[in-house]
Motif scaffolding. Structure first.
Motif, PDB file in Angstrom:
ATOM      1  N   HIS A 174      49.493  41.295  32.141  1.00 11.23           N
ATOM      2  CA  HIS A 174      49.446  40.865  33.997  1.00 11.23           C
ATOM      3  C   HIS A 174      47.790  41.591  34.595  1.00 11.23           C
ATOM      4  O   HIS A 174      47.530  42.742  34.513  1.00 11.23           O
ATOM      5  N   VAL A 175      47.802  40.247  34.912  1.00 11.53           N
ATOM      6  CA  VAL A 175      46.239  39.968  35.568  1.00 11.53           C
ATOM      7  C   VAL A 175      45.986  39.317  36.283  1.00 11.53           C
ATOM      8  O   VAL A 175      46.097  38.169  36.672  1.00 11.53           O
TER       9      VAL A 175
ATOM     10  N   ASP B 194      41.893  39.789  43.371  1.00  8.27           N
ATOM     11  CA  ASP B 194      41.653  39.003  44.817  1.00  8.27           C
ATOM     12  C   ASP B 194      41.120  38.293  45.750  1.00  8.27           C
ATOM     13  O   ASP B 194      39.916  38.644  45.193  1.00  8.27           O
TER      14      ASP B 194
ATOM     15  N   TYR C  99      45.894  38.569  46.840  1.00 14.54           N
ATOM     16  CA  TYR C  99      46.112  38.922  45.518  1.00 14.54           C
ATOM     17  C   TYR C  99      46.847  37.899  44.604  1.00 14.54           C
ATOM     18  O   TYR C  99      47.638  37.350  45.176  1.00 14.54           O
TER      19      TYR C  99
ATOM     20  N   GLU D  53      48.010  36.259  40.790  1.00 15.51           N
ATOM     21  CA  GLU D  53      48.263  37.115  39.418  1.00 15.51           C
ATOM     22  C   GLU D  53      47.658  35.899  38.395  1.00 15.51           C
ATOM     23  O   GLU D  53      48.171  34.168  38.938  1.00 15.51           O
TER      24      GLU D  53
ATOM     25  N   LYS E  18      50.204  36.635  33.020  1.00 13.77           N
ATOM     26  CA  LYS E  18      51.885  37.083  33.419  1.00 13.77           C
ATOM     27  C   LYS E  18      53.154  37.660  32.714  1.00 13.77           C
ATOM     28  O   LYS E  18      53.569  37.154  32.522  1.00 13.77           O
TER      29      LYS E  18
ATOM     30  N   THR F  76      38.597  39.966  31.065  1.00 15.45           N
ATOM     31  CA  THR F  76      39.593  40.309  31.281  1.00 15.45           C
ATOM     32  C   THR F  76      39.219  42.064  30.003  1.00 15.45           C
ATOM     33  O   THR F  76      39.085  43.217  29.824  1.00 15.45           O
TER      34      THR F  76
ATOM     35  N   TYR G 277      38.445  40.829  37.073  1.00 16.64           N
ATOM     36  CA  TYR G 277      39.858  40.939  37.506  1.00 16.64           C
ATOM     37  C   TYR G 277      41.055  42.706  37.219  1.00 16.64           C
ATOM     38  O   TYR G 277      40.416  43.170  36.535  1.00 16.64           O
ATOM     39  N   LYS G 278      41.444  42.275  37.670  1.00 13.79           N
ATOM     40  CA  LYS G 278      42.821  43.869  38.035  1.00 13.79           C
ATOM     41  C   LYS G 278      43.838  43.229  37.082  1.00 13.79           C
ATOM     42  O   LYS G 278      44.753  43.137  37.352  1.00 13.79           O
TER      43      LYS G 278
ATOM     44  N   THR H 164      47.436  44.619  36.184  1.00 15.17           N
ATOM     45  CA  THR H 164      48.451  45.872  36.681  1.00 15.17           C
ATOM     46  C   THR H 164      49.360  46.135  36.050  1.00 15.17           C
ATOM     47  O   THR H 164      49.926  47.152  36.392  1.00 15.17           O
ATOM     48  N   GLN H 165      49.655  45.477  34.548  1.00 15.03           N
ATOM     49  CA  GLN H 165      50.225  45.706  33.658  1.00 15.03           C
ATOM     50  C   GLN H 165      49.924  45.688  32.783  1.00 15.03           C
ATOM     51  O   GLN H 165      49.502  44.395  32.415  1.00 15.03           O
TER      52      GLN H 165
END
Length: 267
Positions: free
Chosen positions: A10-11, A14, A20, A22, A25, A53, A60-61, A63-64
């Motif tokens: 998951h990326v 912001d 934020y 997404e 997914k 990523t 790119y963050k 998150t999971q």
């Protein structure tokens, strides 16, 4: 054999306007050296986000999920460490660097992945460079030009593939390398990629068009929609999309995602 595994990734990013957002997914994908994988999908669905990523772009963050290279997470590795570990990204828009020649850059990149007592000799480097430039029909003077400085779009793409051939990573991510290429340049670039095919090399090719996959025939084709891999198949899957577009697949899978006119059927 090496493996690159993307697990439930998951990326997002912001944004000033919407906070934020997404993009990916829950992407799952596993590839090994010796394999060519292609990723296709509508505009804005996350294809380039996945490539950036994997390579470690901090914009790119994650998150999971995780990204594993030979079973080891690379999420905490900076970009240069991922490159030394065997990853390579050929970008859509390579940067221009004045003051550093192509030859200097490539020799430094090769040696960065070698021990200090195993640096490539000038003679071996030049032999390899000459061989690969001939494969790509590149003039010898290109090696002494500053990195991408003043290059045309086609020259930049060939130069990216030359770097790929010289560095010979375990995994290459090729993000729309066919963009803007005429048919002759496309054939030459494909020739360079195909020259690397073998047990010690794998590639993830991101493209909109079947035409590239006529020259670099993939072992697997993955379709991304709404930030997920929704279908995987062989080369025939790409041909089906070329004929039918994404709308039919979207409706077949019951995916609630809007498509622009460009995405309904790629021209």
């Amino acid at each position: 054999m090496s493996t690159l595994e993307v697990k439930d990734l998951h990326v997002g990013i912001d944004t000033q306007e919407e906070g934020y957002q997404e993009i990916l997914k829950g992407v799952n994908l596993t590839m090994s050296t010796g394999e060519i994988h292609a990723i296709m999908g509508p505009n804005g669905t996350g294809k380039s986000t996945l490539s950036e990523t994997i390579m470690g772009n901090p914009t790119y963050k994650v998150t999971q999920g995780d990204i594993l290279l030979d079973g080891k997470s690379i999420l905490e590795m900076p970009v240069d460490e991922r490159a030394r570990a065997g990853l390579f990204l050929a970008m859509q828009y390579p940067a221009e660097i004045a003051g550093v020649t192509n030859a200097e850059f490539m020799r430094a990149a090769i040696n960065a992945r070698r021990a200090e007592d195993d640096q490539i000799s000038v003679m071996n480097f030049l032999k390899r460079l000459d061989k690969n430039m001939k494969i790509l029909d590149m003039d010898e003077e290109m090696a002494e030009r500053y990195l991408n400085h003043g290059f045309s779009g086609g020259e930049k793409k060939r130069n990216e593939i030359l770097q790929l051939m010289m560095i010979h990573p375990s995994f290459a991510i090729l993000d729309e390398i066919d963009s803007g290429l005429d048919i002759d340049a496309l054939q030459v670039v494909s020739k360079g990629v195909n020259s690397l095919r073998g047990a010690d090399f794998g590639s993830l090719i991101i493209t909109h068009y079947q035409r590239l996959l006529n020259y670099i025939v993939p072992d697997f084709v993955h379709i991304i929609m709404d930030g997920r891999v929704v279908k995987t198949g062989g080369p025939d899957l790409a041909k089906k999309l070329e004929d039918e577009g994404y709308a039919g697949l979207r409706d077949e899978l019951g995916i609630d995602v809007s498509l622009t006119d460009d995405n309904k059927k790629e021209d």
